[in-house]
Write a protein that holds these residues in place. Structure first.
Motif, mmCIF file in Angstrom:
data_model
loop_
_atom_site.group_PDB
_atom_site.id
_atom_site.type_symbol
_atom_site.label_atom_id
_atom_site.label_comp_id
_atom_site.label_asym_id
_atom_site.label_seq_id
_atom_site.Cartn_x
_atom_site.Cartn_y
_atom_site.Cartn_z
ATOM 1 N N VAL A 42 0.810 -1.214 0.000
ATOM 2 C CA VAL A 42 0.000 0.000 0.000
ATOM 3 C C VAL A 42 0.844 1.264 0.000
ATOM 4 O O VAL A 42 0.311 2.373 0.046
ATOM 5 C CB VAL A 42 -0.972 0.012 1.208
ATOM 6 C CG1 VAL A 42 -1.986 -1.116 1.087
ATOM 7 C CG2 VAL A 42 -0.216 -0.059 2.531
ATOM 8 N N GLY A 43 2.178 1.105 -0.059
ATOM 9 C CA GLY A 43 3.075 2.254 -0.095
ATOM 10 C C GLY A 43 4.499 1.809 -0.325
ATOM 11 O O GLY A 43 4.813 0.614 -0.314
ATOM 12 N N HIS A 167 3.524 10.412 4.523
ATOM 13 C CA HIS A 167 4.844 10.849 4.070
ATOM 14 C C HIS A 167 5.937 9.857 4.473
ATOM 15 O O HIS A 167 6.790 9.493 3.652
ATOM 16 C CB HIS A 167 5.147 12.235 4.652
ATOM 17 C CG HIS A 167 6.517 12.728 4.348
ATOM 18 N ND1 HIS A 167 6.901 13.148 3.093
ATOM 19 C CD2 HIS A 167 7.629 12.846 5.146
ATOM 20 C CE1 HIS A 167 8.175 13.519 3.116
ATOM 21 N NE2 HIS A 167 8.640 13.340 4.355
ATOM 22 N N GLN A 168 5.922 9.407 5.715
ATOM 23 C CA GLN A 168 6.989 8.533 6.213
ATOM 24 C C GLN A 168 6.959 7.152 5.559
ATOM 25 O O GLN A 168 8.006 6.549 5.318
ATOM 26 C CB GLN A 168 6.889 8.391 7.731
ATOM 27 C CG GLN A 168 7.176 9.662 8.505
ATOM 28 C CD GLN A 168 8.635 10.058 8.461
ATOM 29 O OE1 GLN A 168 9.517 9.225 8.254
ATOM 30 N NE2 GLN A 168 8.906 11.343 8.636
ATOM 31 N N LEU A 169 5.768 6.627 5.283
ATOM 32 C CA LEU A 169 5.649 5.290 4.705
ATOM 33 C C LEU A 169 5.505 5.319 3.184
ATOM 34 O O LEU A 169 5.503 4.257 2.549
ATOM 35 C CB LEU A 169 4.448 4.553 5.309
ATOM 36 C CG LEU A 169 4.498 4.284 6.810
ATOM 37 C CD1 LEU A 169 3.257 3.521 7.253
ATOM 38 C CD2 LEU A 169 5.772 3.525 7.199
ATOM 39 N N GLY A 170 5.368 6.506 2.614
ATOM 40 C CA GLY A 170 5.195 6.599 1.170
ATOM 41 C C GLY A 170 3.905 5.937 0.702
ATOM 42 O O GLY A 170 3.900 5.263 -0.340
ATOM 43 N N LEU A 171 2.823 6.120 1.450
ATOM 44 C CA LEU A 171 1.551 5.518 1.043
ATOM 45 C C LEU A 171 1.150 6.061 -0.319
ATOM 46 O O LEU A 171 1.312 7.247 -0.620
ATOM 47 C CB LEU A 171 0.466 5.803 2.085
ATOM 48 C CG LEU A 171 0.727 5.266 3.492
ATOM 49 C CD1 LEU A 171 -0.464 5.560 4.402
ATOM 50 C CD2 LEU A 171 1.020 3.780 3.475
ATOM 51 N N TYR A 172 0.604 5.183 -1.150
ATOM 52 C CA TYR A 172 0.363 5.512 -2.544
ATOM 53 C C TYR A 172 -0.667 6.628 -2.699
ATOM 54 O O TYR A 172 -1.751 6.585 -2.111
ATOM 55 C CB TYR A 172 -0.111 4.281 -3.320
ATOM 56 C CG TYR A 172 0.945 3.210 -3.448
ATOM 57 C CD1 TYR A 172 2.297 3.544 -3.569
ATOM 58 C CD2 TYR A 172 0.599 1.868 -3.454
ATOM 59 C CE1 TYR A 172 3.268 2.558 -3.694
ATOM 60 C CE2 TYR A 172 1.557 0.869 -3.590
ATOM 61 C CZ TYR A 172 2.897 1.226 -3.698
ATOM 62 O OH TYR A 172 3.849 0.253 -3.831
ATOM 63 N N GLN A 173 -0.330 7.595 -3.521
ATOM 64 C CA GLN A 173 -1.226 8.691 -3.845
ATOM 65 C C GLN A 173 -2.039 8.345 -5.093
ATOM 66 O O GLN A 173 -1.863 7.284 -5.685
ATOM 67 C CB GLN A 173 -0.412 9.978 -4.055
ATOM 68 C CG GLN A 173 0.454 10.363 -2.859
ATOM 69 C CD GLN A 173 -0.339 11.015 -1.738
ATOM 70 O OE1 GLN A 173 -1.563 11.104 -1.789
ATOM 71 N NE2 GLN A 173 0.358 11.478 -0.707
ATOM 72 N N GLU A 174 -2.920 9.273 -5.505
ATOM 73 C CA GLU A 174 -3.819 8.957 -6.609
ATOM 74 C C GLU A 174 -4.249 10.209 -7.348
ATOM 75 O O GLU A 174 -4.261 11.314 -6.796
ATOM 76 C CB GLU A 174 -5.063 8.226 -6.079
ATOM 77 C CG GLU A 174 -5.890 9.074 -5.128
ATOM 78 C CD GLU A 174 -6.867 8.240 -4.317
ATOM 79 O OE1 GLU A 174 -8.034 8.175 -4.717
ATOM 80 O OE2 GLU A 174 -6.444 7.677 -3.281
ATOM 81 N N VAL A 175 -4.611 10.016 -8.616
ATOM 82 C CA VAL A 175 -5.191 11.073 -9.427
ATOM 83 C C VAL A 175 -6.656 11.241 -9.047
ATOM 84 O O VAL A 175 -7.368 10.256 -8.828
ATOM 85 C CB VAL A 175 -5.061 10.732 -10.925
ATOM 86 C CG1 VAL A 175 -5.779 11.767 -11.789
ATOM 87 C CG2 VAL A 175 -3.588 10.638 -11.325
ATOM 88 N N LEU A 176 -7.126 12.482 -8.941
ATOM 89 C CA LEU A 176 -8.505 12.779 -8.583
ATOM 90 C C LEU A 176 -9.228 13.389 -9.775
ATOM 91 O O LEU A 176 -8.631 14.085 -10.601
ATOM 92 C CB LEU A 176 -8.559 13.730 -7.390
ATOM 93 C CG LEU A 176 -7.911 13.229 -6.095
ATOM 94 C CD1 LEU A 176 -7.923 14.326 -5.034
ATOM 95 C CD2 LEU A 176 -8.605 11.975 -5.582
ATOM 96 N N PHE A 235 -7.192 7.159 -0.670
ATOM 97 C CA PHE A 235 -6.935 5.818 -0.142
ATOM 98 C C PHE A 235 -5.812 5.858 0.882
ATOM 99 O O PHE A 235 -5.873 5.176 1.916
ATOM 100 C CB PHE A 235 -6.595 4.883 -1.300
ATOM 101 C CG PHE A 235 -6.186 3.498 -0.871
ATOM 102 C CD1 PHE A 235 -7.100 2.652 -0.260
ATOM 103 C CD2 PHE A 235 -4.893 3.046 -1.076
ATOM 104 C CE1 PHE A 235 -6.734 1.372 0.141
ATOM 105 C CE2 PHE A 235 -4.519 1.768 -0.692
ATOM 106 C CZ PHE A 235 -5.436 0.936 -0.080
ATOM 107 N N ALA A 236 -4.776 6.651 0.623
ATOM 108 C CA ALA A 236 -3.664 6.759 1.560
ATOM 109 C C ALA A 236 -4.136 7.274 2.911
ATOM 110 O O ALA A 236 -3.704 6.787 3.967
ATOM 111 C CB ALA A 236 -2.586 7.686 0.990
#
Length: 618
Positions: A42-43, A167-176, A235-236
């Motif tokens: 998830v990241g 930020h610390q875990l690099g959780l996945y970002q997304e297009v909105l 989701f992050a």
């Protein structure tokens, strides 16, 4: 055995199950096989491990068992006490559980709101587990009956912590899509990033209703205020929220800050910070409670958003706009991965295939593929098996009262029935012929008549959203089918209904009028785990309900449940005859061999509690 684990990197794992009093007796001691483990990334530095372990031999029942989860590094396992000592009770080296042969003692509750000033009811669960002197005193289950998180009501300091974890875990970002911002990365950089997320929705006539309710901060003068200024979006954010409410460990990634400058907002932020600090301090015990008893969960609206699927109009408005559709879908995906999967893994196994496609572990990416995410969310919206049952004694049936709604035939804005005809028919078939059954209905099947009447009046004036007009009696068709189920000759003889949702606790004994051999029904409501109703208002509602719906009152004949003979149980320690108990904590039910409640209690989060004693007719 079903276990859930989050880590910074993919893990190889071992499992060991021993007798607590006979540690040399190993019932299970081996590496976890590939078909028992699902890893989802998830990241950049975040993995979910979903473990579904089948012991080689059946585990013994009604005895203390201990388990150890080993993280294997270079061929050498590190056991729980090495990497999560807070999960181990007392002076023991391993967490444990008792596999009960029947449901004799059940703990249950709903509504765990981190920034509410009340204490956390999961800490009381931990105390009860620690004090159990023999296997018979250990709860068979902990049932969390809705609103395990508040995705729509997030404190400023919690949102800051969420951003730190992302930020610390690099959780996945997304297009909105369909929003005033194009990417989830912008959520931390937009002006007024805290307490003003209602301003992010596009201003259009089409989703005016959505803007008002989904993010709008509409005041509810009778019950609560909608606090949607920090509603989770990506989701992050949802994944980070779950990590922060389930475990103390990710809080080490959170730095102190006050990211607001407005004087009033800063004062609010500091008030919320005090509540969040207290919540954080209790998390080791809360996590220990969850690790030492079988836990089952079901969603309610706040796990996704307030008034989720309340009416056909709400559904149309929310699901046809791409931005709100994504927000709801992200919350539902978070529920699947962090709650729903563990209830009955076989029910949701097909959903894990598109989850793997979205959370592709073999590809080093930093954002989710939009087309894949949209398709998975579409699959979630069409999924129809969030409900589940367990072949326990008595049988446990957990209802999904959110995604099988019976839409109003009168007006699209009127509240939908909590379950449609098909779902209610399936429920009837599930319980048919059972001698006794325990049913989880997130909203009480039999609630407080006055409050339901207020909801009915507001619905008549076209304002059901102002009072959360969701109850089983609000929809004529759903109410009629439900009450007919109780009157069926093959319905269970003993019917225990466990509910939450309402932020106060009560218990009713219920029988069918004019039917000598009808079922014995108990409505037992415990809410909230960390939430409470405004006390002064509840006292007045309780008092007015007793006056207006006394046994001799003709108003009783205007209710849909007039065929039911309802006797409220009276909480010990009440004042002036109150029937409603307003303390955060956890519900406790003891069941006899035939499924009859022998004791119904509400255990206060800060100590003490009450026993619900049988009272007079109403």
């Amino acid at each position: 055995m079903v276990l859930w684990l989050a880590s910074r990197e993919p893990l190889d794992l071992m499992i060991r199950v021993t007798g607590r009093d006979q540690p040399q007796q190993h019932y299970l001691d081996r590496a976890i096989r590939g078909d028992e483990l699902t890893r989802l990334r998830v990241g950049s530095h975040a993995w979910l491990h979903l473990l579904e372990i089948t012991p080689d031999l059946p585990l013994p029942r009604d005895t203390f068992l201990e388990y150890d989860l080993g993280i294997v590094t270079h061929g050498t396992p590190r056991w729980v006490q090495d990497w999560a000592p807070h999960l181990c009770p007392g002076n023991r080296a391993r967490p444990g559980f008792v596999l009960k042969s029947r449901l004799d003692r059940i703990l249950h509750g709903s509504c765990r709101r981190p920034h509410h000033p009340a204490a956390d009811g999961l800490l009381r669960v931990d105390e009860e587990l620690q004090s159990a002197a023999n296997p018979g005193e250990v709860p068979a289950l902990l049932l969390m009956t809705g609103d395990q998180i508040y995705a729509d009501d997030v404190a400023g300091p919690m949102l800051h912590a969420i951003h730190c974890v992302i930020h610390q875990l690099g959780l996945y970002q997304e297009v909105l899509e369909g929003a005033s911002l194009a990417h989830s990365r912008e959520l931390t950089s937009v002006a007024n990033a805290y307490y003003h997320r209602d301003e992010l929705l596009p201003k259009s006539e089409f989703n005016e209703e959505l803007t008002e309710r989904f993010f709008g901060g509409v005041r509810k003068p009778v019950f609560t205020t909608a606090n949607a200024g920090n509603h989770l979006i990506s989701f992050a954010e949802v994944i980070a929220m779950y990590l922060l409410v389930w475990s103390p460990t990710p809080w080490s990634l959170v730095t102190a800050a006050e990211p607001v400058s407005d004087v009033d907002e800063l004062a609010r932020y500091r008030r919320e910070q005090q509540a969040i600090d207290a919540f954080r301090a209790g998390l080791p015990k809360a996590a220990r409670a969850l690790a030492n008893v079988p836990v089952y969960m079901i969603f309610d609206d706040h796990d996704i958003s307030d008034d989720w699927n309340l009416s056909a109009l709400w559904e149309t408005t929310a699901y046809e706009h791409p931005f709100s559709r994504r927000i709801i879908g992200n919350a539902l995906l978070g529920y699947l991965l962090c709650q729903g999967w563990g209830n009955q893994p076989g029910n949701v196994r097909d959903l894990l295939v598109p989850c793997r496609q979205l959370l592709d572990a073999d590809r080093d990416h930093h954002e989710l593929d939009k087309a894949t995410q949209d398709q998975l969310i579409d699959n979630l919206f069409h999924f129809r098996h969030w409900h589940y049952s367990l072949p326990t004694h008595p049988k446990l049936v957990v209802l999904d009262t959110r995604t099988h709604r019976w839409r109003s035939e009168l007006r699209r804005s009127h509240p939908s029935g909590l379950m449609d005809w098909e779902a209610l028919t399936d429920f009837q078939q599930e319980i048919m012929g059972e001698k006794a059954v325990v049913v989880v209905s997130p909203a009480p099947m039999f609630g407080v008549k006055l409050i339901e009447m207020i909801q009915r009046v507001f619905t008549w004036f076209g304002k059901p959203l102002l009072v959360d007009a969701e109850n089983w009696m609000a929809h004529r068709g759903a109410a009629s089918v439900l009450l007919n189920i109780f009157g069926h000759p093959r319905t269970p003889g003993h019917f225990v209904i466990l509910s939450g949702d309402v932020h106060y606790s009560f218990a009713y004994d219920i029988r069918l009028r004019h039917k000598r051999n009808g079922p014995q029904i108990w409505q037992i409501t415990s809410s909230g785990i960390k939430n409470e109703f405004p006390n002064g208002l509840l006292e007045w509602l309780d008092r007015l309900n007793r006056w207006l719906f006394a046994p001799w009152s003709p108003l009783n004949w205007f209710t849909k449940r007039r065929r039911m003979h309802i006797r409220p149980r009276l909480p010990e320690g009440r004042e002036a005859g109150e029937r409603l108990w307003n303390h955060a904590g956890i519900g406790e039910v003891w069941l006899d061999d035939d499924g009859t409640p022998s004791a119904i209690r509400q255990l206060n989060a800060d100590g003490g509690g009450t026993v619900f004693q049988p009272g007079r007719d109403v």
